[in-house]
Structures are given as structure tokens and as C-alpha cells.
Design a protein around this motif. Structure first.
Motif, short mmCIF file in Angstrom:
data_model
loop_
_atom_site.label_atom_id
_atom_site.label_comp_id
_atom_site.label_asym_id
_atom_site.label_seq_id
_atom_site.Cartn_x
_atom_site.Cartn_y
_atom_site.Cartn_z
N TYR A 1 0.78 -1.17 -0.08
CA TYR A 1 -0.09 0.06 0.08
C TYR A 1 0.90 1.37 0.07
N THR A 2 1.97 1.05 0.34
CA THR A 2 3.18 2.33 0.25
C THR A 2 3.79 2.43 -0.97
N CYS A 3 3.71 1.65 -2.01
CA CYS A 3 4.44 1.34 -3.10
C CYS A 3 3.72 2.35 -4.23
N PRO A 4 4.23 3.21 -4.68
CA PRO A 4 3.77 4.33 -5.80
C PRO A 4 3.40 3.31 -7.00
N HIS A 5 4.39 2.51 -7.30
CA HIS A 5 4.29 1.82 -8.65
C HIS A 5 3.00 0.85 -8.52
N ASN B 1 -4.58 2.11 -13.02
CA ASN B 1 -4.66 2.04 -14.51
C ASN B 1 -4.75 0.51 -14.92
N GLN B 2 -3.75 -0.46 -15.15
CA GLN B 2 -3.99 -1.50 -15.53
C GLN B 2 -4.92 -2.32 -14.95
N PHE B 3 -5.08 -2.21 -13.68
CA PHE B 3 -6.08 -3.18 -12.84
C PHE B 3 -7.44 -2.96 -13.27
N ALA C 1 7.10 -9.39 -13.73
CA ALA C 1 7.19 -8.14 -13.07
C ALA C 1 6.06 -7.26 -13.39
N ASN C 2 6.16 -6.05 -13.01
CA ASN C 2 5.02 -4.97 -13.60
C ASN C 2 5.08 -4.99 -14.94
N MET C 3 4.13 -4.70 -15.71
CA MET C 3 3.94 -4.46 -17.13
C MET C 3 2.75 -3.79 -17.27
N SER C 4 2.56 -3.30 -18.99
CA SER C 4 1.62 -2.50 -19.38
C SER C 4 0.39 -3.54 -19.42
N SER D 1 -1.84 -9.92 -23.32
CA SER D 1 -1.22 -10.97 -24.29
C SER D 1 -0.56 -12.22 -23.23
N VAL D 2 -0.33 -11.84 -22.26
CA VAL D 2 0.22 -13.30 -21.40
C VAL D 2 -1.18 -13.81 -21.10
N LEU D 3 -1.88 -13.19 -20.71
CA LEU D 3 -3.42 -13.98 -20.50
C LEU D 3 -4.01 -14.63 -21.27
#
Length: 221
Positions: free
Chosen positions: A69-73, A80-82, A204-207, A213-215
Motif C-alpha cells: 500500500y505504500t508502493c507508488p508503482h 490503470n492496468q488493474f 514483473a510489472n507490465m503494461s 497478451s500473457v493472459l
């Protein structure tokens, strides 16, 4: 893409902030600390920590997110992505989504305790608000102010003061959360956030485009 690096050994002591879990301002504005002795927490019976899940249990793909919860990314991912993943994959029955917290510090732990308060009935609603208001509630760096801001979020979501106090003074709950996080991180090799397990494979984090594409590859493969 930059990601926040997970704390190594001693995370429990850092997350628990040297022995006190929750600092609350008094009704008249004077600071008053609600202290929880860690010795008592350590001797109390461990609390079972459930996964927080969205989507169908029969979904063909499982995505586990590790985030703080304290991670800006992490906040950026959820803004966004979620939202797109939820609309296009989770709500449509294609993905079973599991959220697991990571603790860099006591403030992330406090946020998790607020989100899980009330048996987690409002977990994802509260989590969304915690991420949306991340800059606001973390801005001061002052424990008492941060505690007040997290309480406000809990109350907006419908939690009352008595419920919040009971959650935040539960030392066994806090200790169990930290142990649960460390067990998960060690088992799944999590060393930064956000990180994802997609059908057991770490990413890792991705667009959103890369995520989709992975899903799609796993759903159609």
C-alpha cells in the motif's frame, strides 16, 4: 520499469515499528498512543490470514498480485492496468485474482489492517481508496497523522470507530499478517512490488497490453 525492493531480514521488527502498532489522536486532538506489547502478541495464538479474492473460482487462469500500500508503482498499477484487467478478465470469468500484501514498513501494515477490518467485507473497496489517496495519507510521514488518515478512509468505507480500534489494537493479528507475508514472499521468491504469479509463473510489472497478451496466451493455449 522501476519497482520497489522488498525489505530483507528483520522485516517484522521494521513493519511493527519497534513495538507499537497504532497511534491514534485523542478526541480533543491531543496525541495518545495505543500501545501493543509485542511480547504479548508473540505469545498469542496465531490468526489465520485468508487470501482476498476476486473473480470466479472456475476461471481458467489465476493471477496473484503481491503489492504494498505504500508502493507508488502499485498505486499506479491499480489506477490503470488493474481497472482494465478487472473489466475485461476478472469480471468476465476469465481470471481468478488474488491480492496479497507486502509490508515495507509499519504504515503499509496499518493500511492492511484497516483494509482487512470487519473480516475483510470491504477489503477491495478500502484498498481502492488507500491506493487512490496514497499521496495524501503518506505525505506527512508522521505516525499519528498517518493513523488519522487511515482511520478516515476506513470510516468513509463504513467502519465505525469501535471496529477500527478493535482491529488496530490486535497484536496477534498484526504479528500473523507479518508472518504470513514473509512466508508468502519466501515461498514465491517475491523481492519487489508489484509482482505477479500468473498460473504459478512469476512476472514483473507490465503494461496492460503485455498483461493481456500473457493472459490470452494462457487462456487460449
Amino acid at each position: 520499469m522501476d519497482r520497489r525492493t522488498l525489505l530483507g531480514t528483520g522485516a517484522a521488527a521494521i513493519a511493527l515499528g519497534g513495538g507499537f502498532l497504532w497511534t491514534q489522536r485523542g478526541q480533543q486532538g491531543a496525541g495518545s498512543n495505543l500501545l501493543v506489547g509485542m511480547a504479548n502478541a508473540q505469545t498469542a495464538e496465531a490468526v489465520e490470514i485468508p487470501d482476498m479474492v476476486l473473480g470466479s473460482a472456475d476461471a481458467p487462469v489465476e493471477v496473484i498480485e503481491y503489492a504494498s500500500y505504500t508502493c507508488p508503482h502499485c498505486a499506479s498499477f491499480h489506477a490503470n492496468q488493474f481497472k482494465q484487467l478487472k473489466e475485461n478478465y476478472i469480471d468476465t470469468g476469465k481470471v481468478r485474482f488474488v491480492y496479497r500484501e507486502v509490508y515495507f514498513d509499519r504504515f503499509g501494515l496499518w493500511a492492511s489492517m484497516v483494509a482487512r477490518c470487519g473480516e475483510g467485507a470491504r477489503f477491495f473497496e478500502i484498498s481502492d481508496m488507500i491506493y487512490e489517496k496514497q499521496r495524501e495519507w503518506t505525505a506527512s510521514g508522521d505516525p499519528a497523522t498517518i493513523a488519522d488518515e487511515l482511520q478516515k478512509i476506513g470510516k468513509i468505507a463504513g467502519l465505525d470507530q469501535a471496529t477500527l480500534d478493535a482491529c488496530m489494537q490486535d497484536g496477534a493479528f498484526a504479528q500473523s499478517l507479518v508472518g504470513w507475508f514473509q512466508e508468502n514472499a519466501d515461498r514465491d521468491g517475491i523481492n519487489s512490488t508489484p509482482s505477479f504469479l500468473i498460473d504459478g509463473e512469476k512476472y514483473a510489472n507490465m503494461s496492460y497490453a503485455d498483461f493481456a497478451s500473457v493472459l490470452d496466451g494462457k487462456i487460449n493455449g
